[in-house]
Structure formats: C-alpha cells, structure tokens
Design an enzyme around this catalytic site. Structure first.
Site, PDB file in Angstrom:
ATOM      1  N   ASP A  46       0.689  -1.236  -0.060  1.00  0.00           N
ATOM      2  CA  ASP A  46       0.126  -0.036   0.014  1.00  0.00           C
ATOM      3  C   ASP A  46       1.035   1.346   0.059  1.00  0.00           C
ATOM      4  O   ASP A  46       0.633   2.082   0.769  1.00  0.00           O
ATOM      5  CB  ASP A  46      -0.889  -0.068   1.148  1.00  0.00           C
ATOM      6  CG  ASP A  46      -1.716  -1.174   1.369  1.00  0.00           C
ATOM      7  OD1 ASP A  46      -2.327  -1.812   0.390  1.00  0.00           O
ATOM      8  OD2 ASP A  46      -1.943  -1.730   2.528  1.00  0.00           O
ATOM      9  N   GLU A 252     -11.440   0.501  -3.900  1.00  0.00           N
ATOM     10  CA  GLU A 252     -10.732   0.818  -2.569  1.00  0.00           C
ATOM     11  C   GLU A 252      -9.312   1.671  -3.286  1.00  0.00           C
ATOM     12  O   GLU A 252      -9.231   1.859  -4.519  1.00  0.00           O
ATOM     13  CB  GLU A 252     -10.221  -0.327  -1.821  1.00  0.00           C
ATOM     14  CG  GLU A 252      -9.231  -1.139  -2.397  1.00  0.00           C
ATOM     15  CD  GLU A 252      -9.113  -2.289  -1.496  1.00  0.00           C
ATOM     16  OE1 GLU A 252      -9.584  -2.655  -0.557  1.00  0.00           O
ATOM     17  OE2 GLU A 252      -8.133  -3.297  -1.878  1.00  0.00           O
TER      18      GLU A 252
HETATM   19  O1  FUB Z   1      -3.528  -3.431   3.028  1.00  0.00           O
HETATM   20  C1  FUB Z   1      -4.656  -3.904   3.449  1.00  0.00           C
HETATM   21  C2  FUB Z   1      -5.730  -3.743   2.208  1.00  0.00           C
HETATM   22  O2  FUB Z   1      -5.289  -4.326   1.003  1.00  0.00           O
HETATM   23  C3  FUB Z   1      -5.605  -2.191   1.949  1.00  0.00           C
HETATM   24  O3  FUB Z   1      -6.186  -1.047   2.952  1.00  0.00           O
HETATM   25  C4  FUB Z   1      -6.138  -2.123   0.761  1.00  0.00           C
HETATM   26  O4  FUB Z   1      -6.132  -1.136  -0.271  1.00  0.00           O
HETATM   27  C5  FUB Z   1      -5.453  -3.502  -0.014  1.00  0.00           C
HETATM   28  O5  FUB Z   1      -4.283  -3.121  -0.507  1.00  0.00           O
END
Ligand code: FUB
Length: 352
Positions: A46, A252
């Site tokens: 991330d 997301e």
């Molecule tokens: O790293 C945990 C979660 O996985 C993140 O918040 C999302 O964006 C995905 O990468």
C-alpha cells in the site's frame, strides 16, 4: 507474455488450492526480477509516496505472517505497525527508517493498521491511517511528528465523521483534501447516512456503484472542514459507473494527483485487480473515467500512488513476488509512469 504455466511434474499438488498456490509460486519466482522490491528485509504494501523538502518518502503498510483466517473481510491483513521508507536514489534499495507508529501506542485502535498516507503542513508531518476500533469498525486516524520519518504520536480518537479505509491526502493551493473508502473488508457498504449499520448493503448491478468519500481538512489536519461527500466517476455517457461494472467501479485505494491543471482520481477495482483512473476539473470531481493505469499484478490486492520526483512521474505499487505469491505478504515497488500528449496515462503492464 511469457507462458507461466506449471511445468515441474515432480511437484504433484493434491487440491485445487494447492494447484493455484503452486502456480503462483512458480510465477512469482519467474517474476522476481521485474522491478525489484524497494525493501526486501520485510514485507511492505500500500505505498503512498510523497516528496517532502526534495526527498522521496514512501508511507506503506507492514505486512506480517498471521494465524488469522483468510476471508473476503481481509482478516489475514493483520498489520500492527508502520515503517517509513525513503528512496535517495531511484533504482536502488530504499532506506527503512524503522517503526513510525504501532497499534499499542494508539488508544482507540484494536487491530489492523491498513493502508496509510502522509501530509505536511506548517512544520509538521501527519500520518493518516485506517484501523479497526475496539468495536471492530474501521475508522481513519491521524498521528503527528516533526519529522517525515516519525515517530508519530497518534491522536486520542479517530477523525470525527470518517469511516472505512485507505485515506489519501491531496494538497492543492494551500488546502488539504482527505479521500477514503473501500468496499468488502473496508466496510463502506455498511455505512448509511453517516452511521454504521453492520449490514452489507450493496447497490444492484444496474445501480450507481458505491463511491469513494472525501472532505476538505481543517488546518489542524485532524478534523473535517465540511460534510463528507461522494466522489462520482462518470462513464462515457456521463452516467455514474454502475455496481455491476466491476472492471471500472470503485473498490478501494483512492489517490489524486494533478497534471496540467487537471485532477486525476485513480483507484483499485478490487476483485478485477486493476488500477484505473478518471479526470476532472476540481478535487471534488466529478471525474470522467479514462482507462487503466496498472494491469493486474501477482497477488489479490493492488494499491498505488502517483508522484512526480526530479522531473519524472512514478507509479508506486505492490505485488506478492517477494513471498512467492502469498496474498497477504506483499512488497512495494516503483516504475516510471507517462502521461501522453493528451494527458492520458499510458497503461502499465509490469510483466510485458
Ligand atoms: O493492506 C490492506 C488492504 O489491502 C488495503 O487497505 C487495501 O487497499 C488493500 O491493498
């Protein structure tokens, strides 16, 4: 593209899961050399990159081994601290500045420090992060430091009126805007009119998809200056992207950058594993869908940031090559990104 099918007949997988895992592991080995991880001594994910006072920093999740169950809520992403990285020389291994913040030091947090971001204002650095509170509800928190690499001191409570995951802070003309939200494990589908319902309420396939959220931050960088708003992404007919359009709908990982006075909103499509983007005339949108930034990488999740450094644009992303394909053990990477003469982003396929 190279044929990555399994060829080693001495390994005889017994179940479908083992077949998939064996294929992923072999694929990962073959892909190890494609854009090296920024660090190899730990797992990282991330990446949110920023240039502060001429230096390039990467704020990322710190993936760890876990006994948690693997499920669509992402419980296997059990991260407990953040490390800040810096990249003095592009192409060389990054510097790990150690633990910048950990679960034990954040009063309101129970678990799961997911994708963070950072911002600078008036001599201070702010780390924005999502985590589950003691009721297992994701909220967005903030921590402050006088140093870009921390350590950061967390506020006592999360930012009021925020929820879900994946904060991204964009600075424009002296203002800071906070974007956030993620569906499935990110719980966006469980919020209605500012309240947590605990239920999964998804739109029908032909209804507008759930959207990322945003609001301008106050100068204290710890509170919202206005009500939370939806970020609308429009299709080629000027209609909001629908929930069934899984190749293009918001899942997301929001990010905003500015190029030639236009605002670029990019994000992950989640279960179709792409980073895509849309362009608008304001940090508030609406944004018109334009195309794919990054084709799927090894691993289930994909997450990115886009930043200009020393005159070039870079995409920061993660994949699971370092762990030979394990979804929850990822590594952050960077690759140059190009806008063409029309301002469109040239799609990146890191394995071509
Ligand atoms: O790293 C945990 C979660 O996985 C993140 O918040 C999302 O964006 C995905 O990468």
């Amino acid at each position: 593209m190279t044929d990555l099918t399994m060829t080693d007949s001495t390994q005889q997988p017994e179940s479908d899961v083992e077949v998939v895992q064996a294929k992923d592991m072999q694929r990962a080995r073959m892909l190890q050399s494609v854009n090296p991880p920024l660090v190899k001594h730990m797992y990282s994910a991330d990446p949110s990159a920023h240039v502060f006072e001429g230096a390039l920093y990467v704020y990322s999740s710190h993936d760890i081994e876990t006994d948690a169950v693997f499920n669509d809520n992402g419980e296997h992403f059990a991260m407990r601290d953040y490390h800040v990285l810096s990249v003095p020389i592009v192409g060389e291994e990054a510097i790990d500045h150690g633990i910048a913040l950990k679960v034990e030091d954040i009063p309101w947090v129970k678990q799961q420090l997911w994708a963070p971001d950072a911002a600078y204002r008036d001599g201070k650095y702010y780390l924005f992060f999502p985590a589950k509170d003691h009721s297992d509800i994701f909220r967005i928190g903030v921590a402050v430091s006088e140093n870009p690499t921390g350590p950061f001191i967390a506020n006592e409570s999360p930012i009021e009126e925020t929820f879900s995951i994946d904060p991204a802070v964009f600075e424009d003309q002296g203002e800071h805007y906070l974007y956030f939200g993620g569906i499935w494990g990110g719980q966006l589908q469980s919020w209605k009119n500012g309240s947590y319902t605990g239920a999964d309420n998804y739109p029908k396939d032909d209804e507008p998809a759930l959207t990322a959220k945003m609001a301008r931050l106050n100068t204290d960088m710890s509170s919202l200056a206005e009500p939370v708003q939806d970020i609308i992404v429009l299709d080629e007919f000027g209609e909001p992207i629908c929930a069934g359009d899984t190749e293009r709908r918001y899942f997301e990982g929001p990010w905003v950058h500015k190029f030639n006075d236009k605002y670029y909103f990019s994000y992950s499509t989640g279960d179709t594993h792409k980073i895509v983007y849309a362009i608008g005339d304001s940090p508030y949108g609406p944004f018109n869908y334009k195309g794919v930034v990054l084709e799927p990488v090894l691993g289930w999740t994909t997450h990115h940031s886009i930043v200009q450094f020393q005159g070039k644009w870079y995409l920061f992303y993660h994949d699971s090559t370092l762990s030979e394909g394990q979804t929850h053990l990822r590594c952050v990477k960077m690759v140059e990104l190009h806008h063409d003469e029309n301002g469109h982003i040239k799609t990146i396929d890191v394995y071509k």
